[in-house]
Scaffold this active site. Structure first.
Site, PDB file in Angstrom:
ATOM      1  N   PRO A 115       7.847   2.566  11.354  1.00  0.00           N
ATOM      2  CG  PRO A 115       5.947   2.021  12.621  1.00  0.00           C
ATOM      3  CD  PRO A 115       7.027   3.058  12.491  1.00  0.00           C
ATOM      4  CE  LYS A 116       7.434   7.138   7.566  1.00  0.00           C
ATOM      5  NZ  LYS A 116       7.737   8.367   6.834  1.00  0.00           N
TER       6      LYS A 116
END
Length: 247
Positions: A115-116
């Site tokens: 989840p960057k």
């Protein structure tokens, strides 16, 4: 460009791929982790089923400095990892990640479902203090500090390596061309070829600031358990599907 040439490309854009083929090797990867207890309801809301948070409602707030990463270069990231259980086995769920380099953002999201988001994390030694900060859109959202190498011993190296070998997972969500879900999976992976070069524990503090686009403070700090600081070489391999929400 024919079909065979297209399928050989590791990533987009074809003219200059964002990242090469893996696996990916990291040298002198430096971790600063603040372990703390949070609000059970907030932790439960952040963890997707069928994962279950550990009963202590622990959260790992991390800074990771990566000065030598194959294909990705030199970058830093910061984020939230939540220890969980899956079918009686320990597994760490990555809930939020913020970093300052495009290639690992693209690869992390597209391959493993990390989840960057782009932000400005920093990990440094400020005199006698190991210090981590995270800025998003110019605003401070996290600040951590730890005593620098107060408590450390070679006997901790194997314990640290064992902890790093814990299975980890991400929630990978990729839409189809019509906007509907194309991929909705829990993806698991496990670090390999780990060589721990140093490991320390000590007192730590963590300050989280509410921010709508970097909501690390949604997991409030109730009690600090302690700080961890270690440096290691490792390889990040490809993952496997742990759970498919579309089946």
């Amino acid at each position: 460009m024919n079909r065979e040439e297209i399928l050989k490309s590791p990533s987009m854009p074809l003219a200059s791929p964002s990242y090469p083929h893996g696996p990916y090797r990291f040298v002198n990867r430096e971790y600063f982790i603040v372990v703390y207890e949070s609000d059970p309801a907030a932790v439960r809301a952040a963890v997707p089923e069928p994962l279950e948070p550990v009963k202590e409602s622990l959260v790992y707030y991390e800074w990771i400095r990566m000065p030598d990463s194959s294909g990705f270069g030199d970058y830093t990231e910061s984020g939230v990892v939540i220890p969980c259980m899956y079918k009686g086995e320990h597994i760490n769920f990555t809930a939020q990640m913020y970093l300052d380099d495009e290639p690992p953002i693209a690869a992390g999201r597209e391959i493993w479902g990390f989840p960057k988001k782009h932000a400005e994390p920093k990990l440094e030694v400020a005199h006698d203090t190991l210090t981590g900060t995270l800025y998003y859109a110019g605003q401070l959202v996290a600040m951590g500090s730890m005593t620098y190498k107060y408590e450390g011993s070679t006997r901790k190296l194997e314990k640290t390596k064992t902890a790093m070998q814990t299975k980890q997972c991400n929630l990978k969500l990729i839409p189809d061309v019509d906007g509907k879900p194309k991929i909705a999976q829990l993806v698991q992976y496990q670090l390999i070829e780990i060589h721990v070069k140093g490991s320390w524990t000590g007192n730590a503090r963590l300050h989280l600031v509410p921010h709508v686009n970097a909501p690390v403070a949604d997991l409030p700090v109730k009690r600090i358990v302690g700080g961890r600081h270690y440096i290691a070489d490792l390889t990040l391999p490809f993952g496997t599907v742990l759970h498919d929400y579309l089946k």
